[in-house]
Write an enzyme that holds these catalytic residues in place. Sequence first.
Site, mmCIF file in Angstrom:
data_model
loop_
_atom_site.group_PDB
_atom_site.id
_atom_site.type_symbol
_atom_site.label_atom_id
_atom_site.label_comp_id
_atom_site.label_asym_id
_atom_site.label_seq_id
_atom_site.Cartn_x
_atom_site.Cartn_y
_atom_site.Cartn_z
ATOM 1 N N CYS A 147 42.826 47.274 39.390
ATOM 2 C CA CYS A 147 43.816 46.913 38.373
ATOM 3 C C CYS A 147 43.892 47.974 37.275
ATOM 4 O O CYS A 147 43.051 47.988 36.369
ATOM 5 C CB CYS A 147 43.445 45.547 37.785
ATOM 6 S SG CYS A 147 44.514 45.044 36.432
ATOM 7 N N CYS A 150 44.497 46.637 33.757
ATOM 8 C CA CYS A 150 43.297 46.111 33.110
ATOM 9 C C CYS A 150 42.399 47.246 32.623
ATOM 10 O O CYS A 150 41.869 47.201 31.522
ATOM 11 C CB CYS A 150 42.461 45.290 34.088
ATOM 12 S SG CYS A 150 43.373 44.070 35.009
ATOM 13 N N ASP A 151 42.179 48.219 33.476
ATOM 14 C CA ASP A 151 41.083 49.161 33.256
ATOM 15 C C ASP A 151 41.521 50.579 32.924
ATOM 16 O O ASP A 151 40.677 51.411 32.584
ATOM 17 C CB ASP A 151 40.187 49.195 34.512
ATOM 18 C CG ASP A 151 39.554 47.844 34.772
ATOM 19 O OD1 ASP A 151 39.336 47.107 33.791
ATOM 20 O OD2 ASP A 151 39.285 47.515 35.938
HETATM 21 C C1 LIG Z 1 37.492 44.619 38.237
HETATM 22 C C2 LIG Z 1 38.545 43.776 37.547
HETATM 23 C C3 LIG Z 1 38.876 44.046 36.240
HETATM 24 C C4 LIG Z 1 39.830 43.239 35.585
HETATM 25 N N1 LIG Z 1 40.114 43.504 34.276
HETATM 26 C C5 LIG Z 1 40.988 42.695 33.610
HETATM 27 C C6 LIG Z 1 41.286 42.931 32.237
HETATM 28 O O1 LIG Z 1 40.778 43.874 31.623
HETATM 29 N N2 LIG Z 1 42.154 42.076 31.630
HETATM 30 C C7 LIG Z 1 42.752 41.026 32.274
HETATM 31 O O2 LIG Z 1 43.502 40.278 31.655
HETATM 32 N N3 LIG Z 1 42.514 40.805 33.582
HETATM 33 C C8 LIG Z 1 41.650 41.605 34.270
HETATM 34 N N4 LIG Z 1 41.420 41.415 35.598
HETATM 35 C C9 LIG Z 1 42.168 40.358 36.278
HETATM 36 C C10 LIG Z 1 41.596 38.989 35.936
HETATM 37 O O3 LIG Z 1 40.189 39.027 36.005
HETATM 38 C C11 LIG Z 1 42.168 37.966 36.894
HETATM 39 O O4 LIG Z 1 43.583 38.003 36.862
HETATM 40 C C12 LIG Z 1 41.697 36.559 36.507
HETATM 41 O O5 LIG Z 1 40.289 36.500 36.457
HETATM 42 C C13 LIG Z 1 42.231 35.516 37.512
HETATM 43 O O6 LIG Z 1 41.724 34.285 37.124
HETATM 44 P P1 LIG Z 1 41.518 33.101 38.167
HETATM 45 O O7 LIG Z 1 40.990 31.965 37.379
HETATM 46 O O8 LIG Z 1 42.765 32.912 38.950
HETATM 47 O O9 LIG Z 1 40.447 33.645 39.231
HETATM 48 P P2 LIG Z 1 38.962 34.196 39.070
HETATM 49 O O10 LIG Z 1 38.690 34.766 37.749
HETATM 50 O O11 LIG Z 1 38.757 35.073 40.266
HETATM 51 O O12 LIG Z 1 38.063 32.887 39.208
HETATM 52 C C14 LIG Z 1 37.991 32.187 40.410
HETATM 53 C C15 LIG Z 1 36.750 31.330 40.396
HETATM 54 O O13 LIG Z 1 36.754 30.532 41.577
HETATM 55 C C16 LIG Z 1 35.431 30.391 42.042
HETATM 56 N N5 LIG Z 1 35.474 30.085 43.475
HETATM 57 C C17 LIG Z 1 36.076 30.797 44.470
HETATM 58 N N6 LIG Z 1 35.950 30.136 45.643
HETATM 59 C C18 LIG Z 1 35.255 29.004 45.377
HETATM 60 C C19 LIG Z 1 34.834 27.910 46.170
HETATM 61 N N7 LIG Z 1 35.077 27.833 47.485
HETATM 62 N N8 LIG Z 1 34.142 26.917 45.571
HETATM 63 C C20 LIG Z 1 33.890 26.940 44.235
HETATM 64 N N9 LIG Z 1 34.285 27.961 43.428
HETATM 65 C C21 LIG Z 1 34.973 28.958 43.997
HETATM 66 C C22 LIG Z 1 34.753 31.715 41.714
HETATM 67 O O14 LIG Z 1 33.366 31.516 41.547
HETATM 68 C C23 LIG Z 1 35.437 32.110 40.404
HETATM 69 O O15 LIG Z 1 34.659 31.759 39.267
HETATM 70 C C24 LIG Z 1 40.468 42.185 36.273
HETATM 71 C C25 LIG Z 1 40.139 41.927 37.614
HETATM 72 C C26 LIG Z 1 39.188 42.708 38.247
HETATM 73 C C27 LIG Z 1 38.820 42.412 39.686
#
Ligand SMILES: Cc1cc2nc3c(=O)[nH]c(=O)nc-3n(C[C@H](O)[C@H](O)[C@H](O)COP(=O)(O)OP(=O)(O)OC[C@H]3O[C@@H](n4cnc5c(N)ncnc54)[C@H](O)[C@@H]3O)c2cc1C
Length: 327
Positions: A147, A150-151
């Site tokens: 991303c 993000c970074d």
């Molecule tokens: C390296 C990196 C850097 C990033 N930097 C930024 C940034 O600087 N700023 C920004 O705004 N965004 C950033 N992002 C993007 C941001 O992190 C994501 O858009 C955001 O976290 C998505 O949120 P989410 O809740 O959909 O999923 P996630 O944050 O991925 O959370 C999903 C959760 O589901 C849980 N899970 C998955 N499968 C299961 C299961 N079967 N049972 C129970 N639990 C489960 C996991 O443990 C996890 O905690 C970055 C992403 C990455 C990979």
Amino acid sequence: MVSFNLAPAESESQTRAYDVIVIGGGPGGASAAIYTSRATLKTLVIDKGLSAGALGLTHKIANYPGVAQEVTGAELLQTMRDQAKMFGTEFVQDKVLSVDLASDPKVIFASEGTYTARAVVLATGSMGRATGVKGEAEFLGRGVSYCATCDGAFFKGLDVAVAGNNDEAVEEALHLAKFARKVYLLVPTPGLKVAADLINVLDEHPVIEVRNGIRLREILGEQLVSGVRIAPRNGEESVLPVRGAFVYLQGSKPITDFLQGQVPTNEGGCLIVDEQYQTQVPGVFAVGDLLCNHIKQAVVAAADGVISAMAIERQLSGRATLRPDWS
Ligand SMILES: Cc1cc2nc3c(=O)[nH]c(=O)nc-3n(C[C@H](O)[C@H](O)[C@H](O)COP(=O)(O)OP(=O)(O)OC[C@H]3O[C@@H](n4cnc5c(N)ncnc54)[C@H](O)[C@@H]3O)c2cc1C
């Protein structure tokens, strides 16, 4: 017919009942839980682990509105979870293995327990991509990223590599070029698979150097990325000294395996949701990176979670047919 043979054997009496179960405690799930708990709905978040999702493993985050200081993704996420707990959300650390979303109430089977809920929020993110390049998983968040939005700013004045041959790779290379001293766009195929006008933009770009037919073999470093090992097809390997490696070779994969096809998707395998984030299964909502959103950002996932929570509150209190507050 769906089988639930992954579920642990539990009697009815051991099953714990909730109004709302959120599967995944990232920013999408945690934000949904803040709002459902605050609306006095009994809410459980089941999550694999604080650092298992995209935000939890992020090394630094500096663009989340209202959080001016640089924090780790895990720190930001813990703050969100603490806020949800303050309003009464329960959290269990466990992995959801399967679900029965057709039953009433809906049943969630995790490896250490079975739970029921009147409404379910799916928020498991899209970290289901297979990491193909040596060092990719090891340096994720420490120089490896998916991303640039993000970074990108963390690579100001540094050299970075972008690997891929599609629109996403080009878009990310152009974004990185605003910060980096040099952006090497490593294209594994003989040429980019993008529109001709984009190729012209790249050819004339002062910061981006396109290298066609170059495979990314390994990401190198100690604490942080220090270079990438590359090779032309059937050619000799060399090391390109870069501080960042942005990999777009496989695309991300939404985590939906535990649904076993119970929630309809479009042709591309993406869950279909309406404007309130409800899937085609009544009472089942999906938010955040799990959806095929173009913008994958923590604040966007959080906003999805909030909208779904407000719709759930209306649905469970029998006000679903009322027009949403914002319309
Ligand atoms: C390296 C990196 C850097 C990033 N930097 C930024 C940034 O600087 N700023 C920004 O705004 N965004 C950033 N992002 C993007 C941001 O992190 C994501 O858009 C955001 O976290 C998505 O949120 P989410 O809740 O959909 O999923 P996630 O944050 O991925 O959370 C999903 C959760 O589901 C849980 N899970 C998955 N499968 C299961 C299961 N079967 N049972 C129970 N639990 C489960 C996991 O443990 C996890 O905690 C970055 C992403 C990455 C990979």
